[in-house]
Scaffold this motif. Structure first.
Motif, PDB file in Angstrom:
ATOM      1  N   GLY A 130       0.816  -1.207   0.000  1.00  0.00           N
ATOM      2  CA  GLY A 130       0.000   0.000   0.000  1.00  0.00           C
ATOM      3  C   GLY A 130       0.845   1.249   0.000  1.00  0.00           C
ATOM      4  N   GLU A 131       1.922   1.236   0.768  1.00  0.00           N
ATOM      5  CA  GLU A 131       2.835   2.370   0.826  1.00  0.00           C
ATOM      6  C   GLU A 131       3.460   2.644  -0.534  1.00  0.00           C
ATOM      7  N   LEU A 132       3.804   1.585  -1.265  1.00  0.00           N
ATOM      8  CA  LEU A 132       4.423   1.745  -2.578  1.00  0.00           C
ATOM      9  C   LEU A 132       3.471   2.427  -3.560  1.00  0.00           C
ATOM     10  N   ARG A 133       2.193   2.045  -3.528  1.00  0.00           N
ATOM     11  CA  ARG A 133       1.223   2.684  -4.416  1.00  0.00           C
ATOM     12  C   ARG A 133       1.087   4.174  -4.101  1.00  0.00           C
ATOM     13  N   THR A 134       1.074   4.504  -2.819  1.00  0.00           N
ATOM     14  CA  THR A 134       0.985   5.907  -2.425  1.00  0.00           C
ATOM     15  C   THR A 134       2.212   6.679  -2.913  1.00  0.00           C
ATOM     16  N   GLN A 135       3.390   6.112  -2.732  1.00  0.00           N
ATOM     17  CA  GLN A 135       4.626   6.773  -3.154  1.00  0.00           C
ATOM     18  C   GLN A 135       4.684   6.915  -4.668  1.00  0.00           C
ATOM     19  N   GLU A 194       0.970  -8.632   8.830  1.00  0.00           N
ATOM     20  CA  GLU A 194      -0.178  -7.899   9.339  1.00  0.00           C
ATOM     21  C   GLU A 194      -1.254  -7.743   8.272  1.00  0.00           C
ATOM     22  N   SER A 195      -2.491  -7.550   8.723  1.00  0.00           N
ATOM     23  CA  SER A 195      -3.598  -7.303   7.792  1.00  0.00           C
ATOM     24  C   SER A 195      -3.283  -6.082   6.940  1.00  0.00           C
ATOM     25  N   GLY A 196      -3.601  -6.192   5.648  1.00  0.00           N
ATOM     26  CA  GLY A 196      -3.302  -5.106   4.728  1.00  0.00           C
ATOM     27  C   GLY A 196      -2.072  -5.375   3.894  1.00  0.00           C
ATOM     28  N   CYS A 197      -1.183  -6.247   4.382  1.00  0.00           N
ATOM     29  CA  CYS A 197       0.004  -6.609   3.615  1.00  0.00           C
ATOM     30  C   CYS A 197      -0.396  -7.550   2.490  1.00  0.00           C
ATOM     31  N   VAL A 198       0.299  -7.488   1.363  1.00  0.00           N
ATOM     32  CA  VAL A 198      -0.061  -8.317   0.223  1.00  0.00           C
ATOM     33  C   VAL A 198       0.056  -9.798   0.546  1.00  0.00           C
ATOM     34  N   TYR A 199       1.041 -10.197   1.360  1.00  0.00           N
ATOM     35  CA  TYR A 199       1.190 -11.610   1.699  1.00  0.00           C
ATOM     36  C   TYR A 199       0.006 -12.101   2.542  1.00  0.00           C
ATOM     37  N   ARG A 200      -0.445 -11.270   3.464  1.00  0.00           N
ATOM     38  CA  ARG A 200      -1.599 -11.631   4.285  1.00  0.00           C
ATOM     39  C   ARG A 200      -2.845 -11.757   3.401  1.00  0.00           C
ATOM     40  N   HIS A 201      -2.971 -10.848   2.454  1.00  0.00           N
ATOM     41  CA  HIS A 201      -4.100 -10.881   1.522  1.00  0.00           C
ATOM     42  C   HIS A 201      -4.112 -12.189   0.745  1.00  0.00           C
ATOM     43  N   LEU A 202      -2.954 -12.633   0.258  1.00  0.00           N
ATOM     44  CA  LEU A 202      -2.878 -13.870  -0.513  1.00  0.00           C
ATOM     45  C   LEU A 202      -3.185 -15.082   0.366  1.00  0.00           C
ATOM     46  N   PHE A 203      -2.715 -15.041   1.606  1.00  0.00           N
ATOM     47  CA  PHE A 203      -2.989 -16.117   2.563  1.00  0.00           C
ATOM     48  C   PHE A 203      -4.492 -16.258   2.788  1.00  0.00           C
ATOM     49  N   GLU A 204      -5.152 -15.145   3.072  1.00  0.00           N
ATOM     50  CA  GLU A 204      -6.584 -15.186   3.356  1.00  0.00           C
ATOM     51  C   GLU A 204      -7.393 -15.564   2.119  1.00  0.00           C
ATOM     52  N   THR A 205      -6.954 -15.087   0.954  1.00  0.00           N
ATOM     53  CA  THR A 205      -7.663 -15.384  -0.291  1.00  0.00           C
ATOM     54  C   THR A 205      -7.614 -16.871  -0.619  1.00  0.00           C
TER      55      THR A 205
END
Length: 315
Positions: A130-135, A194-205
């Motif tokens: 998320g930080e990378l997209r903002t930057q 942590e929630s919001g991280c891309v790795y966590r997103h892939l895990f939950e998906t």
């Protein structure tokens, strides 16, 4: 409308508070209010609703937001193009990426790129997805390498670099057996980001798509390297990018277990902001990445819209 007014307008949106916005743009609060009032008078519409709780965008303000961002981006691009044409610009490019990608995928290529372009300044910034997209949006970085989360944004051009498999791991001393199904893993302890991280997103998906409850997260860690070390100590299972496993599996600290079903994969993307004219340094880096980054995966690169494609409105 002038750039200073638009920067002030966007600062107010970010902070939803006039005092904090004034501090960001180095103005007295009265001067900031004068700028916003002048902008509203010029446009003939109220941009913010004021209250004791702060300020909120009106429909007119929301309509202006995207245009303000594009106007300021184009203003910066014009200045950069003039400086480059006059030979007065410092040639540099900033790359943002996740820690694992930087260490395991980009380091050799960036080293080669730097040697081939000794007069060009190269900056590498590590951050969350998320930080990378903002930057990338605000111009703090020129190009980002991150995993795809399925979020479409017409402000960015993207190129698919590769598909990176995720691997289920357990500690060597945990005597873990290959799971028979995802349901068998739904009660197993996991270490994850942590929630919001891309790795966590892939895990939950991975569990959500199979219709299986996600396993309990017993520990959250802020890096893949830390997750691997915790798994090695026997704290639980982990689902991590295979590219991060080299040293740990070589030492025998962790073991890779077969994933029950089709293993989840993450698409590694190269992203950059669409511009009418690409800065020379960025054009060099994009060309180098297309030609030399991960040659084995070069046939997977998807088409890219022209660099001078017209800026599109997001949303």
């Amino acid at each position: 409308m002038n750039p200073r007014q638009l920067k002030t307008f966007l600062a107010v949106i970010r902070h939803e508070n006039l005092t904090r916005a004034a501090a960001e743009v180095n103005l007295a609060q009265s001067s900031l209010s004068d700028q916003i009032q002048a902008l509203e008078e010029e446009l003939g519409a109220e941009l913010f609703l004021r209250s004791r709780q702060g300020v909120a965008l009106t429909a007119a303000g929301a309509a202006l937001k995207t245009y303000a961002e594009e106007i300021l981006a184009l203003n910066d691009e014009a200045k950069g193009a003039v400086r480059a044409a006059a030979g007065n610009a410092d040639q540099s490019v900033s790359v943002g990426t996740l820690e694992t990608i930087a260490a395991e995928r980009l380091a050799p290529w960036l080293s080669l790129f730097g040697k081939q372009n000794p007069g060009l300044g190269l900056k590498l910034k590590i951050g969350g997805s998320g930080e990378l997209r903002t930057q990338l949006h605000d111009g703090s970085i020129d190009v980002a390498f991150t995993f795809d989360r399925g979020q479409q944004d017409e402000r960015f051009a993207t190129r698919r670099v590769s598909s990176e498999p995720l691997v289920l791991i357990a500690g060597r001393n945990a005597h873990a057996r290959p799971p028979e199904s995802l349901a068998a893993l739904s009660t197993a302890p996991f270490i994850a980001t942590e929630s919001g991280c891309v790795y966590r997103h892939l895990f939950e998906t991975a569990f959500a798509e199979a219709g299986v409850p996600a396993p309990p997260i017993v520990t959250e860690a802020d890096s893949i390297a830390t997750i691997i070390r915790l798994v090695a100590s026997g704290a639980g299972y982990g689902l991590v990018p295979g590219l991060a496993l080299g040293p740990s599996t070589a030492r025998g600290d962790v073991i890779a277990l077969p994933w029950p079903g089709e293993p989840p994969t993450a698409a590694l993307l190269m992203m950059w902001r669409r511009r009418r004219v690409q800065p020379p340094a960025l054009a060099l880096l994009l060309q180098s990445a297309s030609n030399k980054l991960l040659p084995a995966a070069s046939d997977e690169l998807s088409p890219v819209r022209p660099a001078d494609a017209r800026l599109q409105h997001a949303g």
